[in-house]
Write a protein that holds these residues in place. Structure first.
Motif, PDB file in Angstrom:
ATOM      1  N   ARG A  48      14.372 -48.005 -10.481  1.00  0.00           N
ATOM      2  CA  ARG A  48      14.435 -49.335  -9.858  1.00  0.00           C
ATOM      3  C   ARG A  48      15.090 -50.356 -10.796  1.00  0.00           C
ATOM      4  O   ARG A  48      15.805 -51.252 -10.342  1.00  0.00           O
ATOM      5  CB  ARG A  48      13.033 -49.778  -9.444  1.00  0.00           C
ATOM      6  N   GLN A  91      15.539 -38.716  -8.233  1.00  0.00           N
ATOM      7  CA  GLN A  91      16.576 -39.441  -7.503  1.00  0.00           C
ATOM      8  C   GLN A  91      17.909 -38.702  -7.477  1.00  0.00           C
ATOM      9  O   GLN A  91      18.849 -39.116  -6.791  1.00  0.00           O
ATOM     10  CB  GLN A  91      16.798 -40.821  -8.142  1.00  0.00           C
ATOM     11  N   ARG A 113      21.207 -47.915   6.980  1.00  0.00           N
ATOM     12  CA  ARG A 113      19.772 -47.635   6.849  1.00  0.00           C
ATOM     13  C   ARG A 113      19.438 -46.878   5.571  1.00  0.00           C
ATOM     14  O   ARG A 113      18.384 -47.098   4.969  1.00  0.00           O
ATOM     15  CB  ARG A 113      19.269 -46.824   8.047  1.00  0.00           C
ATOM     16  N   HIS A 114      20.310 -45.970   5.159  1.00  0.00           N
ATOM     17  CA  HIS A 114      19.941 -45.051   4.086  1.00  0.00           C
ATOM     18  C   HIS A 114      20.565 -45.356   2.729  1.00  0.00           C
ATOM     19  O   HIS A 114      19.937 -45.111   1.695  1.00  0.00           O
ATOM     20  CB  HIS A 114      20.306 -43.614   4.494  1.00  0.00           C
ATOM     21  N   PRO A 116      21.611 -48.342   1.013  1.00  0.00           N
ATOM     22  CA  PRO A 116      21.048 -49.360   0.117  1.00  0.00           C
ATOM     23  C   PRO A 116      19.710 -48.963  -0.510  1.00  0.00           C
ATOM     24  O   PRO A 116      19.523 -49.198  -1.720  1.00  0.00           O
ATOM     25  CB  PRO A 116      20.916 -50.592   1.032  1.00  0.00           C
ATOM     26  N   PRO A 117      18.764 -48.327   0.226  1.00  0.00           N
ATOM     27  CA  PRO A 117      17.520 -47.906  -0.445  1.00  0.00           C
ATOM     28  C   PRO A 117      17.744 -46.862  -1.538  1.00  0.00           C
ATOM     29  O   PRO A 117      17.045 -46.869  -2.550  1.00  0.00           O
ATOM     30  CB  PRO A 117      16.670 -47.339   0.704  1.00  0.00           C
ATOM     31  N   ALA A 120      19.067 -48.638  -4.581  1.00  0.00           N
ATOM     32  CA  ALA A 120      18.042 -49.452  -5.233  1.00  0.00           C
ATOM     33  C   ALA A 120      17.022 -48.605  -5.989  1.00  0.00           C
ATOM     34  O   ALA A 120      16.171 -49.143  -6.690  1.00  0.00           O
ATOM     35  CB  ALA A 120      17.324 -50.308  -4.190  1.00  0.00           C
ATOM     36  N   ASP A 122      14.760 -46.769  -4.522  1.00  0.00           N
ATOM     37  CA  ASP A 122      13.494 -46.951  -3.805  1.00  0.00           C
ATOM     38  C   ASP A 122      13.061 -45.756  -2.964  1.00  0.00           C
ATOM     39  O   ASP A 122      11.927 -45.733  -2.486  1.00  0.00           O
ATOM     40  CB  ASP A 122      13.596 -48.172  -2.879  1.00  0.00           C
ATOM     41  N   VAL A 123      13.943 -44.790  -2.742  1.00  0.00           N
ATOM     42  CA  VAL A 123      13.615 -43.717  -1.799  1.00  0.00           C
ATOM     43  C   VAL A 123      14.049 -42.375  -2.382  1.00  0.00           C
ATOM     44  O   VAL A 123      15.083 -42.271  -3.038  1.00  0.00           O
ATOM     45  CB  VAL A 123      14.298 -43.956  -0.432  1.00  0.00           C
ATOM     46  N   ARG A 168      10.722 -38.880   0.834  1.00  0.00           N
ATOM     47  CA  ARG A 168      10.551 -39.645   2.073  1.00  0.00           C
ATOM     48  C   ARG A 168      11.451 -39.099   3.175  1.00  0.00           C
ATOM     49  O   ARG A 168      11.115 -39.186   4.359  1.00  0.00           O
ATOM     50  CB  ARG A 168      10.880 -41.114   1.794  1.00  0.00           C
TER      51      ARG A 168
END
Length: 384
Positions: A48, A91, A113-114, A116-117, A120, A122-123, A168
């Motif tokens: 992050r 990641q 939807r996929h 940018p996360p 970041a 985050d996913v 996720r």
């Protein structure tokens, strides 16, 4: 002709990354997949931090949260992260190949939807490819997707699925054609892992907690919006996936670091090692730097849109053999301290053991060594 001299901005980036690692990653960190949950949290937090500074998805367009940097800066990032025991943790998949594949084959909705996360940090994503009877022969997969109104139901089993316990989303291959259609009957689905119809069973291994799993799909739902590319057109996507995956791991950087560290770690005891072991160490160090140059050749070809799958296979063969050569040399250097020590003062020995454990599995990860050789041989004799 490829100029191997490093640009000023790449050197600046290396210093910046090393400073971030020094500030945020403990000296004792050896990766995210240990029995200590703090190691996974360290990796997630560091991802992050990189994302906030647009250093995570370094080459991605800024519109997707990336840094818009060059492929050579991305190469430097990979090297610095792998030399530091990959503090981005799980990641790896989303960053190195799922994101690039979504940019190439995803529609605007999927990208927004996929991507940018992922950028970041985050996913987490996992890869639903291998099955009990479809590993190296991936077109033999049996997991099937059954059409229903508005989407698909997934039924089947995946195995050796890295990161599934924490992921996720899953980049899943499923059969939408007949078994006889093989490559022509496969579709890629982006599957939400938070469903009761998906069961993840961890597989104990020497690679560490959280790493590999079995995954069972008993009617998991995928809406039409999460089909990537066309129905029965998944195999052409898979070919890109494997190329991105095979050149996205800079394990030669960790090999080089560990080999260069050895004389300092042993101190006066270094001179007492047998001459033959010194020679093996020097040979392995030369090999690690040769593989680095091969990696640069592949990156340059990819940067120009000229990457041949055979080049990716050749690199994968070279870095796999390097991994195992370096692991054996280092284990002989550290001797009896190489396995099982939990002495926090013996960081070098623990790092060698960690490298050795992963090297044992390297000949089957991302496609077996035999399959890489077959792909390279077919290319050389003119088969596609």
């Amino acid at each position: 002709m490829l100029d191997y001299a490093e640009a000023d901005e790449v050197q600046v980036l290396r210093h910046r990354l090393r400073a971030l690692v020094e500030e945020h990653i403990p000296k004792s960190y050896l990766g995210a997949f240990t029995d200590n949950p703090n190691d996974l949290e360290i990796a997630q937090r560091f991802s992050r931090i990189l994302g906030e500074q647009r250093l995570f998805a370094l080459t991605w367009p800024e519109s997707f949260g990336g840094g818009g940097a060059s492929s050579w800066e991305q190469t430097a990032l990979r090297e610095e992260m792998w030399a530091a025991h990959e503090p981005r943790g799980a990641q790896y998949m989303g960053l190195n190949w799922i994101g690039p594949v979504l940019m190439r084959y995803g529609n605007e909705d999927q990208q927004q939807r996929h991507l940018p996360p992922i950028a970041a940090g985050d996913v987490l994503w996992c890869q639903g490819f291998s099955e009990p009877e479809a590993g190296s022969d991936l077109p033999a997969l049996r997991t099937k997707a059954v059409r229903e109104e508005g989407g698909w139901r997934i039924h089947g089993q995946k195995v050796w699925t890295s990161y599934a316990e924490m992921a996720r989303w899953c980049f899943l291959l499923a059969r939408t054609g007949t078994p006889e259609s093989r490559k022509d009957g496969i579709t890629v689905f982006l599957v939400d892992m938070e469903q009761a119809e998906i069961e993840v069973r961890p597989i104990p291994s020497m690679l560490g907690r959280h790493h590999i799993n079995e995954v069972y799909f008993t009617g998991a739902w995928v809406p039409d919006r999460d089909v990537l590319g066309g129905i029965n057109e998944g195999w052409k996507i898979v070919n890109d996936v494997l190329a991105f995956e095979r050149i996205g791991i800079a394990r030669y950087a960790r090999c080089d670091k560990l080999l260069s560290w050895a004389p300092r770690a042993l101190g006066e005891a270094w001179a007492d090692l047998p001459q033959g072991l010194h020679q093996r160490w020097a040979k392995a160090l030369v090999h690690s730097r040769s593989v680095r140059l091969l990696a640069y050749k592949v990156v340059a070809a990819q940067d120009q849109g000229l990457l041949d799958p055979a080049d990716a296979a050749a690199y994968r063969i070279a870095v796999t053999l390097l991994d195992q050569e370096v692991a054996e040399v280092l284990m002989d250097i550290v001797g009896g301290w190489g396995l099982g020590t939990e002495d926090t003062e013996r960081i070098f020995e623990r790092a060698v053991e960690d490298h050795w454990r992963y090297a044992q599995a390297s000949t089957v990860a991302s496609g077996t060594l035999e399959m890489q050789r077959l792909a390279l041989a077919n290319r050389l004799v003119g088969k596609r």
